[in-house]
Design a protein around this motif. Sequence first.
Motif, mmCIF file in Angstrom:
data_model
loop_
_atom_site.group_PDB
_atom_site.id
_atom_site.type_symbol
_atom_site.label_atom_id
_atom_site.label_comp_id
_atom_site.label_asym_id
_atom_site.label_seq_id
_atom_site.Cartn_x
_atom_site.Cartn_y
_atom_site.Cartn_z
ATOM 1 N N PRO B 49 13.781 1.900 -19.481
ATOM 2 C CA PRO B 49 13.013 2.971 -18.838
ATOM 3 C C PRO B 49 12.492 2.536 -17.465
ATOM 4 N N ALA B 50 12.331 3.475 -16.555
ATOM 5 C CA ALA B 50 11.896 3.165 -15.205
ATOM 6 C C ALA B 50 10.855 4.182 -14.758
ATOM 7 N N VAL B 51 10.080 3.799 -13.755
ATOM 8 C CA VAL B 51 9.113 4.718 -13.161
ATOM 9 C C VAL B 51 9.762 5.328 -11.926
ATOM 10 N N GLY B 52 9.721 6.655 -11.809
ATOM 11 C CA GLY B 52 10.346 7.332 -10.671
ATOM 12 C C GLY B 52 9.529 7.219 -9.397
ATOM 13 N N GLY B 53 10.124 7.694 -8.300
ATOM 14 C CA GLY B 53 9.398 7.777 -7.027
ATOM 15 C C GLY B 53 9.600 6.557 -6.150
ATOM 16 N N ASN B 54 9.905 6.790 -4.881
ATOM 17 C CA ASN B 54 10.193 5.698 -3.956
ATOM 18 C C ASN B 54 9.242 5.644 -2.765
ATOM 19 N N GLU B 55 8.488 6.712 -2.565
ATOM 20 C CA GLU B 55 7.541 6.760 -1.460
ATOM 21 C C GLU B 55 6.153 6.991 -2.026
ATOM 22 N N GLY B 56 5.142 6.801 -1.213
ATOM 23 C CA GLY B 56 3.795 7.097 -1.657
ATOM 24 C C GLY B 56 2.796 6.213 -0.963
ATOM 25 N N VAL B 57 1.528 6.465 -1.247
ATOM 26 C CA VAL B 57 0.471 5.627 -0.679
ATOM 27 C C VAL B 57 -0.504 5.265 -1.793
ATOM 28 N N GLY B 58 -0.995 4.051 -1.744
ATOM 29 C CA GLY B 58 -1.962 3.600 -2.732
ATOM 30 C C GLY B 58 -3.070 2.794 -2.060
ATOM 31 N N GLN B 59 -4.063 2.408 -2.863
ATOM 32 C CA GLN B 59 -5.171 1.615 -2.332
ATOM 33 C C GLN B 59 -5.314 0.351 -3.172
ATOM 34 N N VAL B 60 -5.498 -0.766 -2.490
ATOM 35 C CA VAL B 60 -5.598 -2.038 -3.194
ATOM 36 C C VAL B 60 -6.929 -2.114 -3.947
ATOM 37 N N VAL B 61 -6.849 -2.414 -5.265
ATOM 38 C CA VAL B 61 -8.037 -2.534 -6.113
ATOM 39 C C VAL B 61 -8.425 -4.007 -6.227
ATOM 40 N N LYS B 62 -7.434 -4.865 -6.321
ATOM 41 C CA LYS B 62 -7.689 -6.287 -6.555
ATOM 42 C C LYS B 62 -6.460 -7.073 -6.110
ATOM 43 N N THR B 63 -6.694 -8.243 -5.547
ATOM 44 C CA THR B 63 -5.551 -9.073 -5.134
ATOM 45 C C THR B 63 -5.625 -10.433 -5.818
ATOM 46 N N GLY B 64 -4.457 -11.021 -6.068
ATOM 47 C CA GLY B 64 -4.388 -12.375 -6.610
ATOM 48 C C GLY B 64 -4.930 -13.377 -5.585
ATOM 49 N N ARG B 65 -5.299 -14.604 -6.083
ATOM 50 C CA ARG B 65 -5.955 -15.577 -5.210
ATOM 51 C C ARG B 65 -5.083 -16.030 -4.040
ATOM 52 N N SER B 66 -3.772 -15.999 -4.210
ATOM 53 C CA SER B 66 -2.893 -16.517 -3.152
ATOM 54 C C SER B 66 -2.417 -15.431 -2.186
ATOM 55 N N VAL B 67 -2.884 -14.201 -2.373
ATOM 56 C CA VAL B 67 -2.462 -13.103 -1.487
ATOM 57 C C VAL B 67 -3.249 -13.193 -0.185
ATOM 58 N N THR B 68 -2.537 -13.181 0.951
ATOM 59 C CA THR B 68 -3.222 -13.347 2.244
ATOM 60 C C THR B 68 -3.149 -12.106 3.125
ATOM 61 N N SER B 69 -2.122 -11.257 2.940
ATOM 62 C CA SER B 69 -1.902 -10.180 3.910
ATOM 63 C C SER B 69 -2.663 -8.900 3.568
ATOM 64 N N LEU B 70 -3.200 -8.816 2.367
ATOM 65 C CA LEU B 70 -3.875 -7.584 1.951
ATOM 66 C C LEU B 70 -5.187 -7.918 1.258
ATOM 67 N N LYS B 71 -6.127 -6.963 1.337
ATOM 68 C CA LYS B 71 -7.407 -7.164 0.635
ATOM 69 C C LYS B 71 -7.839 -5.850 -0.035
ATOM 70 N N THR B 72 -8.831 -5.956 -0.913
ATOM 71 C CA THR B 72 -9.325 -4.789 -1.645
ATOM 72 C C THR B 72 -9.711 -3.677 -0.666
ATOM 73 N N GLY B 73 -9.282 -2.450 -0.957
ATOM 74 C CA GLY B 73 -9.610 -1.312 -0.106
ATOM 75 C C GLY B 73 -8.505 -0.936 0.866
ATOM 76 N N ASP B 74 -7.579 -1.874 1.145
ATOM 77 C CA ASP B 74 -6.477 -1.562 2.073
ATOM 78 C C ASP B 74 -5.599 -0.444 1.514
ATOM 79 N N LEU B 75 -5.102 0.390 2.428
ATOM 80 C CA LEU B 75 -4.088 1.368 2.041
ATOM 81 C C LEU B 75 -2.717 0.711 2.172
ATOM 82 N N VAL B 76 -1.838 0.996 1.220
ATOM 83 C CA VAL B 76 -0.505 0.387 1.237
ATOM 84 C C VAL B 76 0.578 1.427 0.948
ATOM 85 N N ILE B 77 1.781 1.173 1.521
ATOM 86 C CA ILE B 77 2.971 1.995 1.221
ATOM 87 C C ILE B 77 4.092 1.037 0.802
ATOM 88 N N PRO B 78 5.130 1.537 0.135
ATOM 89 C CA PRO B 78 6.209 0.645 -0.313
ATOM 90 C C PRO B 78 7.012 0.089 0.876
#
Lengths: 323, 323
Positions: B49-78
């Motif tokens: 099974p797969a999740v559909g959809g290839n475009e969209g916008v979301g907001q970062v809720v939480k990032t892993g400790r090694s993530v450097t390019s994004l932070k909580t609250g950022d808007l992101v697209i695929p």
Amino acid sequence: MSVFCFSLKDIDLAEVGDFGIHVKMLAAPINPSDINMIQGTYPILPDLPAVGGNEGVGQVVKTGRSVTSLKTGDLVIPADAGLGTWRTEAVFAEETLLKMPPDIPLVCAATLSVNPCTAYRMLSDFEILKPGDSVIQNAANSGVGQAVIQIAAAKGIKTINVVRDRPNVLELMHRLKSLGADHVITEDMLRKLETKDLFKKIPKPVLALNGVGGKSATELLRHLQHKGTMVTYGGMSKQPVTVPVSALIFKDVKLCGFWMTQWKRDHSWNKEKVKDMITDLCNLIRMGQLTSPACQEVPLADYQAALEASMKPYVSAKQILLM
Amino acid sequence: MSVFCFSLKDIDLAEVGDFGIHVKMLAAPINPSDINMIQGTYPILPDLPAVGGNEGVGQVVKTGRSVTSLKTGDLVIPADAGLGTWRTEAVFAEETLLKMPPDIPLVCAATLSVNPCTAYRMLSDFEILKPGDSVIQNAANSGVGQAVIQIAAAKGIKTINVVRDRPNVLELMHRLKSLGADHVITEDMLRKLETKDLFKKIPKPVLALNGVGGKSATELLRHLQHKGTMVTYGGMSKQPVTVPVSALIFKDVKLCGFWMTQWKRDHSWNKEKVKDMITDLCNLIRMGQLTSPACQEVPLADYQAALEASMKPYVSAKQILLM
């Protein structure tokens, strides 16, 4: 209704003057595009009355005082289409002629400026081909097709050559292989399973050369590698090229065309590039790696029979008028 | 026979770990290619099974400790296709997301990564277009078509926009002109004489953009300038592209394809080039020069109705799922 009258006539020779070159024509072939030009279906329409023929070789008889690049006795071929080579002699302008080395056989010289040049450019200008890469072409038995086989073989490039089925197809396959063709297959064979085995032996072609159009062209596209290019230089089937949208979008193939006449016009400022090409081709001829296609030599007086013979289907011998 | 079952399900969220990014999805459109992917007619076939959809916008809720390019609250697209955007939340890998500036309207952000990017690249990568040059396109009312109109207008490039005839065609023409279209014509008008007058006012197009195929594509080719390029990015008519051999040889037109997904994969090493494109497009959005196409916002729970609406012909409003 337009009627094309074709006849042998005596016309006055222009003055050589300061800049002219008096040339005695020696030999000139009849190409399909010459016939198209006479029929009025070619994009170059000379003013009538006109002299036919776009290829050939002649010898310089006399040069005007200001001519520097050619001298009496030099062999020359046309630098551009539309010169009118089916004649015994003419006075031409210096820039319309290219000098040929004296050791090139007459028939090779007479048939060099269109087909081998077309094959040479198509193998050079569209994809960067390395030894071991492969090229697929239809109309493999045409003048261009035979030149492609030989120039590619000299460069270590593999060729997959598609021909129409015909009574003597095995003989034809044998002949093209003797020129250096790696694989010769009929259009029917190309459609069938056997080609899957073919691409286990050699890489999928990065370049397809199309002189036919219609289904034959679509079939070439089907075997082209991802991001490959198909160059169209002829449309013998009189059918357009049909391209599946998915081949363009997802396989990322490119389609373009090639017309030697346009190339020569676009490069008329770049005489070195033209000379380099002629030098390369003459070297291949000297090394026995590039031969002229099978030719039927015909005296100019028999031009009517030669014209008729050139228009028959499945003609394997090119008609060459000898002056 | 394969049956595609589509339903809304609760699935476990992956761990954020060191490298994951927990994203709450905000909005995601339904594009024709999403439908093709579900139907299995698209060249990307996710494991089911797969999740559909290839475009969209979301907001970062939480990032892993090694993530450097994004932070909580950022808007992101695929950053690439196949992410599966039709969901309320997910944990994604850092390299699958691109950061969006916070001042871009949600619907613009949700619909930026496919159509406007496709239009931007097709206007940049195939021909060097100067202000005053012209581009011809079919499917001018599609998401890509509307973006082409706006990006071209911002660059001073004239557009000739071909649309299918329909009941409200005058209204549609007016709407596209209000976006910056210079000329809007139906396919029938394009075939008729009036276009001769058109090319007295603006130069013949050097670039044709084809989202339809079939006769519509052949018609674009007919109006293309000598040595021009036709880029195919879609085949809405489900017909192949048919090219007269003479257009390739004597008019020297080139045909190629464009697929945004492939471009992104080919340029995944070149993040600066991707960022520059997003920055340029966001600047156009801020200046009011690039708007999202007409959208119908639908709560995720009503996804069945939205899917059905997106498959109706002549749909002018894009369905946007709100999470």
